[in-house]
Design a protein around this motif. Sequence first.
Motif, PDB file in Angstrom:
ATOM      1  N   GLY A 163     -21.859 -11.884   1.844  1.00 35.52           N
ATOM      2  CA  GLY A 163     -21.796 -10.742   2.764  1.00 35.52           C
ATOM      3  C   GLY A 163     -20.654 -10.848   3.743  1.00 35.52           C
ATOM      4  O   GLY A 163     -20.609 -11.767   4.574  1.00 35.52           O
ATOM      5  N   LEU A 164     -19.719  -9.920   3.679  1.00 35.11           N
ATOM      6  CA  LEU A 164     -18.508  -9.987   4.491  1.00 35.11           C
ATOM      7  C   LEU A 164     -18.748  -9.448   5.899  1.00 35.11           C
ATOM      8  O   LEU A 164     -19.405  -8.431   6.087  1.00 35.11           O
ATOM      9  N   PHE A 165     -18.181 -10.150   6.868  1.00 33.76           N
ATOM     10  CA  PHE A 165     -18.275  -9.704   8.256  1.00 33.76           C
ATOM     11  C   PHE A 165     -17.013 -10.127   8.990  1.00 33.76           C
ATOM     12  O   PHE A 165     -16.133 -10.773   8.400  1.00 33.76           O
ATOM     13  N   GLU A 166     -16.903  -9.746  10.244  1.00 31.22           N
ATOM     14  CA  GLU A 166     -15.671  -9.969  11.003  1.00 31.22           C
ATOM     15  C   GLU A 166     -15.813 -11.142  11.972  1.00 31.22           C
ATOM     16  O   GLU A 166     -16.836 -11.293  12.637  1.00 31.22           O
ATOM     17  N   THR A 167     -14.778 -11.962  12.045  1.00 29.03           N
ATOM     18  CA  THR A 167     -14.622 -12.956  13.111  1.00 29.03           C
ATOM     19  C   THR A 167     -13.215 -12.811  13.666  1.00 29.03           C
ATOM     20  O   THR A 167     -12.311 -12.323  12.980  1.00 29.03           O
ATOM     21  N   LEU A 168     -13.026 -13.241  14.899  1.00 25.26           N
ATOM     22  CA  LEU A 168     -11.717 -13.077  15.530  1.00 25.26           C
ATOM     23  C   LEU A 168     -10.674 -14.024  14.959  1.00 25.26           C
ATOM     24  O   LEU A 168      -9.476 -13.746  15.033  1.00 25.26           O
ATOM     25  N   GLU A 169     -11.123 -15.130  14.381  1.00 22.00           N
ATOM     26  CA  GLU A 169     -10.187 -16.103  13.843  1.00 22.00           C
ATOM     27  C   GLU A 169     -10.816 -16.840  12.665  1.00 22.00           C
ATOM     28  O   GLU A 169     -11.999 -16.651  12.358  1.00 22.00           O
ATOM     29  N   VAL A 170     -10.027 -17.680  12.021  1.00 18.81           N
ATOM     30  CA  VAL A 170     -10.520 -18.478  10.901  1.00 18.81           C
ATOM     31  C   VAL A 170     -11.440 -19.570  11.438  1.00 18.81           C
ATOM     32  O   VAL A 170     -11.160 -20.197  12.458  1.00 18.81           O
ATOM     33  N   THR A 171     -12.557 -19.782  10.749  1.00 20.12           N
ATOM     34  CA  THR A 171     -13.497 -20.840  11.127  1.00 20.12           C
ATOM     35  C   THR A 171     -13.433 -21.958  10.079  1.00 20.12           C
ATOM     36  O   THR A 171     -12.787 -21.791   9.040  1.00 20.12           O
ATOM     37  N   PRO A 172     -14.102 -23.072  10.292  1.00 22.65           N
ATOM     38  CA  PRO A 172     -14.124 -24.151   9.288  1.00 22.65           C
ATOM     39  C   PRO A 172     -14.999 -23.752   8.087  1.00 22.65           C
ATOM     40  O   PRO A 172     -16.119 -24.223   7.921  1.00 22.65           O
ATOM     41  N   TYR A 173     -14.476 -22.870   7.253  1.00 22.86           N
ATOM     42  CA  TYR A 173     -15.236 -22.357   6.111  1.00 22.86           C
ATOM     43  C   TYR A 173     -15.434 -23.438   5.057  1.00 22.86           C
ATOM     44  O   TYR A 173     -14.744 -24.456   5.041  1.00 22.86           O
ATOM     45  N   GLN A 174     -16.389 -23.194   4.159  1.00 25.11           N
ATOM     46  CA  GLN A 174     -16.699 -24.157   3.112  1.00 25.11           C
ATOM     47  C   GLN A 174     -16.489 -23.530   1.736  1.00 25.11           C
ATOM     48  O   GLN A 174     -16.692 -22.328   1.567  1.00 25.11           O
ATOM     49  N   MET A 175     -16.112 -24.358   0.761  1.00 25.40           N
ATOM     50  CA  MET A 175     -15.899 -23.895  -0.606  1.00 25.40           C
ATOM     51  C   MET A 175     -16.621 -24.815  -1.579  1.00 25.40           C
ATOM     52  O   MET A 175     -16.813 -25.989  -1.307  1.00 25.40           O
ATOM     53  N   ALA A 176     -16.998 -24.251  -2.713  1.00 24.16           N
ATOM     54  CA  ALA A 176     -17.589 -25.046  -3.784  1.00 24.16           C
ATOM     55  C   ALA A 176     -17.398 -24.294  -5.090  1.00 24.16           C
ATOM     56  O   ALA A 176     -17.315 -23.063  -5.114  1.00 24.16           O
TER      57      ALA A 176
END
Length: 233
Positions: A163-176
């Motif tokens: 689910g896409l949403f808005e943040t003001l900047e990039v956060t420490p996102y995770q990938m797998a």
Amino acid sequence: MNIAVFGANGPTGRLLTKQAIEGGHRVTAVTRNPEAFPLRNARLNVFRGDVYDLASVEQAIEGQDAVLSTLGVPFSRQPISVYSQGMDHIAKAMNKHGVRRLVCVSSSATDPHIDPDGGFIFEKIVQPAIIKTIGRTLYEDMRRMEQQVKASNLDWTIVRPSGLFETLEVTPYQMAETYIKGRFTSRNDLAACLLEQASSEEYVRKVVAVATTAVKPSMLKLIMKEAFQKKHK
């Protein structure tokens, strides 16, 4: 790196274009309405193109090092073909000009997994309603696109956000690979993930899931936004 961004005038495409320019890349932002594109920069070429028009796709891709696709349309009860038809033209143009690296956005909804923490309402009501009813034609076309990409001879990576949403900047996102436990992805994080994959070989010819865990949106607001989103070009 020379990068072509398709779907550049959508909310994720604009963020991706901005991040790529700030990262020192030269960007060709492909959009049907270049006059409405908000960014201007010496390293940016705002290109008038349409993924349904093979000739314009070929022109946009010539001379690129990588192609990033953030193509997106709203939910509709009518058949949707922009993902599959657009990707067909993108792949043909990449093969014509010898461009190998392709990174494209899909969705976790194309291959849903049961989330033990999702709860009864999300698992039994919300998710089925979005995937099988509201977004049925959209996700059907996304699946067709994924099949095309996987069958191609390109160095592809399919990125599946939730689910896409808005943040003001990039956060420490995770990938797998394939699946990650997480129901939300910020558009800034998605854009950063796409840009990271453009110069990485870690997930070449693989599907990668990306999730935002540091920030979580309101579920109700997210559902309402997805269900009634405005069309963007």
